[in-house]
Design an enzyme around this catalytic site. Sequence first.
Site, PDB file in Angstrom:
ATOM      1  N   LYS A   1       0.826  -1.209   0.000  1.00 17.52           N
ATOM      2  CA  LYS A   1       0.000   0.000   0.000  1.00 17.52           C
ATOM      3  C   LYS A   1       0.863   1.264   0.000  1.00 17.52           C
ATOM      4  O   LYS A   1       0.517   2.255  -0.639  1.00 17.52           O
ATOM      5  CB  LYS A   1      -0.942  -0.013   1.208  1.00 17.52           C
TER       6      LYS A   1
ATOM      7  N   LYS B   1     -12.301  -6.462  -8.647  1.00 16.84           N
ATOM      8  CA  LYS B   1     -12.936  -6.248  -7.342  1.00 16.84           C
ATOM      9  C   LYS B   1     -13.516  -4.828  -7.249  1.00 16.84           C
ATOM     10  O   LYS B   1     -12.866  -3.870  -7.648  1.00 16.84           O
ATOM     11  CB  LYS B   1     -11.876  -6.446  -6.250  1.00 16.84           C
TER      12      LYS B   1
ATOM     13  N   LYS C   1     -13.294   1.726  -4.629  1.00 12.96           N
ATOM     14  CA  LYS C   1     -13.279   3.139  -4.989  1.00 12.96           C
ATOM     15  C   LYS C   1     -11.975   3.497  -5.712  1.00 12.96           C
ATOM     16  O   LYS C   1     -11.958   4.326  -6.608  1.00 12.96           O
ATOM     17  CB  LYS C   1     -13.411   3.984  -3.723  1.00 12.96           C
TER      18      LYS C   1
END
Length: 329
Positions: free
Chosen positions: A114, A197, A200
């Site tokens: 991330k 998937k 947002k």
Amino acid sequence: MTKGRIFSGMQPSGRFHLGNYLGALENWVKLQRDYECFFSIVDWHALTSSYEDTSKIPERIHDMALDWLSAGLDPEKSVIFVQSHVKEHAELHLLLSMMTPLSWLERVPTYKDKLQQLGEQGKDINTYGFLGYPELMTADIILYKADTVPVGEDQLPHLELSREIIRRFNYLYQPIFPEPAGMLSKSSVLPGIDGRKMSKSYGNEIPFAGSAEEITARVRLMVTDPQRVKRTDKGNPDVCNVYTFHKLFNQEQCSEISIACRAAEIGCVDCKKRLAAQMVEQLAPMHEKRLELSAKPAMVAEILHAGAERARKVAQDTMAEVRSAMHLG
Ligand code: TRP
């Protein structure tokens, strides 16, 4: 008699979408029957990856409360609250951070991924707070001594780390905390309109509170069987994203649609219209409730306030035990 105690949380990081609803909320609503549930809007967690502009946080918390309540979370059954309203989360986070080896945090697979992913988008989250994300999540869970944690698959590595931190606490001080188990919901991965998937960050979501026009427009953009180019081509529902949604929102017409698609008797445009109509119909009661609630912001604020009071009582008792176990004041 309940089956146990549940804690789960969600970040108020933007518009709640159908992936959030089907992947989590729908399941939470059912769990309220059998478990003692704590559900938290985790606003401090939202800061771990987005700390610069905090001006939208109040509005996002309010929106998430509307989404949760309209989807069927019931403040009579569950404790529904905002993380930052219960300051004990911060105290326990601090204490846990003292006893967690840095290497445990650095080794969480989502951490480096991330960091890099957001880095590429020009976001610097090389912060102490982001590294300590699982620490805060652990504090959330154990403040209420939850034994069951409904989460998405992506959160399982965090839970694994939580259990390690808990074992360390129990070993070093006193065995106060149960080790929580993760609980995956059936449809934990809902595809977005492009088939990946729903998320947002991919921009492929369908908003939970979207109007009929908005939902219809999103469905119109869905990818279908890539082999079916012309209206007269026969389709294969097994590889069609629209069909995946029919299975979720339109079970009744599913087999008919499947046969018609394979025989090229129905085109993708009509098939999508039928899907959108079903989705709009099924979401309508929740949208209505959401509209009613949005006219009563003071009532929603009061629900969150009362939830925080109930949560705080439990959290304060736990902190008293923790301080005593650690010989702290
Ligand atoms: N990390 C979770 C997510 O982003 C949210 C969360 C925070 C959570 N604290 C939690 C989930 C405790 C379960 C239990 O999805």
